[in-house]
Design an enzyme around this catalytic site. Structure first.
Site, PDB file in Angstrom:
ATOM      1  N   GLY A 140      -0.459   3.314   9.201  1.00 48.88           N
ATOM      2  CA  GLY A 140      -1.257   4.544   9.170  1.00 48.88           C
ATOM      3  C   GLY A 140      -0.842   5.538  10.245  1.00 48.88           C
ATOM      4  O   GLY A 140      -1.682   6.203  10.843  1.00 48.88           O
ATOM      5  N   ASP A 145       5.529  -3.620   1.462  1.00 53.02           N
ATOM      6  CA  ASP A 145       4.414  -3.171   2.302  1.00 53.02           C
ATOM      7  C   ASP A 145       3.101  -3.625   1.647  1.00 53.02           C
ATOM      8  O   ASP A 145       2.908  -3.433   0.438  1.00 53.02           O
ATOM      9  CB  ASP A 145       4.485  -1.636   2.394  1.00 53.02           C
ATOM     10  CG  ASP A 145       3.526  -1.050   3.415  1.00 53.02           C
ATOM     11  OD1 ASP A 145       3.163  -1.754   4.367  1.00 53.02           O
ATOM     12  OD2 ASP A 145       3.180   0.150   3.259  1.00 53.02           O
TER      13      ASP A 145
HETATM   14 ZN   LIG Z   1      -0.257   0.030   5.924  1.00 53.68          ZN
END
Ligand SMILES: [Zn+2]
Length: 279
Positions: A204, A82
């Site tokens: 998010g 990520d």
């Molecule tokens: Zn992210």
């Protein structure tokens, strides 16, 4: 099962109009919890680590751990980098056995982001690459950023020139804990979907209302990232356990409590994103 490719997972999600959860993990307990939630709900799952996590312990350690847990799981598990910060980091994770890589050149000027993403897709070969255009706001690993919405006209060009497999959109979400209600631009997401025909990724997502997450999925998102929610769940479990038995000094005692909270949270998120029964 051996670690799975994210490719078939996300293409199935895209055509099936659901999303696969990508859970950020920090330790063994969180990895066990996320995978056991997926197994219980017969769902594919993506486990991912940020650069901050990889500074805490090496990618080879997380990979070996997740590979062992996945080997005993009845559902496909992919391992994803990520927000990969550099070409070298992506290369190291691929060599370690990660089955999916993100290169995040979103803070670079457009042409530099294209160039970096191209280098990584060329290096990655068959390993799928995710990249980001525009900036998801908030704090990831302590770096704050304002939201910079993805330009849909640039998005098509970016995807075509880089050959990326999946595309992280900036449509109003932010990393970390939201201060107010997040305001998502679903019309922008639909515009991007209309011109970019590869799997779209929502970052998010912790703290985004359930209805908004489902609307994003209906509008083309097929990978949904959760980090903050699981960190909070783990820590809440540990806190509660230690409050209950302040004299405890056995990490297995409070680790198990954190793990159970993460498992329950992960199950909720899998149900929400619709991948239950898809494995
Ligand atoms: Zn992210």
């Amino acid at each position: 099962m051996p670690l799975a490719s994210i490719r078939s997972m996300l293409l199935a999600a895209k055509s099936g109009q659901y999303a696969v959860c990508a859970f950020n993990i920090e330790n063994m307990e969180m990895a066990q919890a996320a995978i056991s939630a997926a197994a219980e709900l017969r769902s594919p799952v993506i486990i991912q680590t940020t650069p901050g996590t990889l500074k805490y312990a090496a990618p080879e350690i997380y990979l070996a751990m997740v590979r062992q847990i996945a080997a005993a799981a009845p559902v496909p598990v992919a391992m994803h980098l990520d927000h990969g910060e550099t070409y070298e980091m992506a290369e190291r994770c691929r060599a370690a056995g990660y089955t999916s890589l993100m290169i995040d050149g979103s803070k670079l000027p457009f042409e530099d982001n294209v160039a970096l993403s191209c280098r990584v897709t060329a290096m990655a070969g068959e390993t799928p690459v995710e990249a980001e255009l525009g900036t998801v706001g908030g704090k990831e690993d302590g770096h704050g950023a304002a939201i910079d919405y993805t330009d849909p006209d640039k998005a098509a060009e970016f995807a075509a020139r880089t050959g990326i497999f999946s595309f992280a959109v900036a449509i109003g979400t932010a990393h970390g804990v939201y201060k107010g209600e997040p305001r998502l631009d679903i019309a922008l997401l639909k515009k991007i979907r209309a011109v970019v025909n590869i799997p779209l990724v929502l970052h998010g997502t912790s703290g985004v209302a359930a209805g908004d997450v489902q609307e994003c999925i209906a509008s083309g998102i097929c990978k949904v990232n959760y980090a903050t929610d699981l960190r909070m769940a783990y820590t809440a479990g540990v806190r509660e356990a230690l409050a209950l038995k302040p004299d405890s000094f056995d990490p297995k005692y409070f680790g198990a409590a954190g793990r159970e909270k993460v498992r329950l949270t992960a199950m909720e998120r899998i149900r929400l994103t619709g991948s239950q029964g898809a494995a």
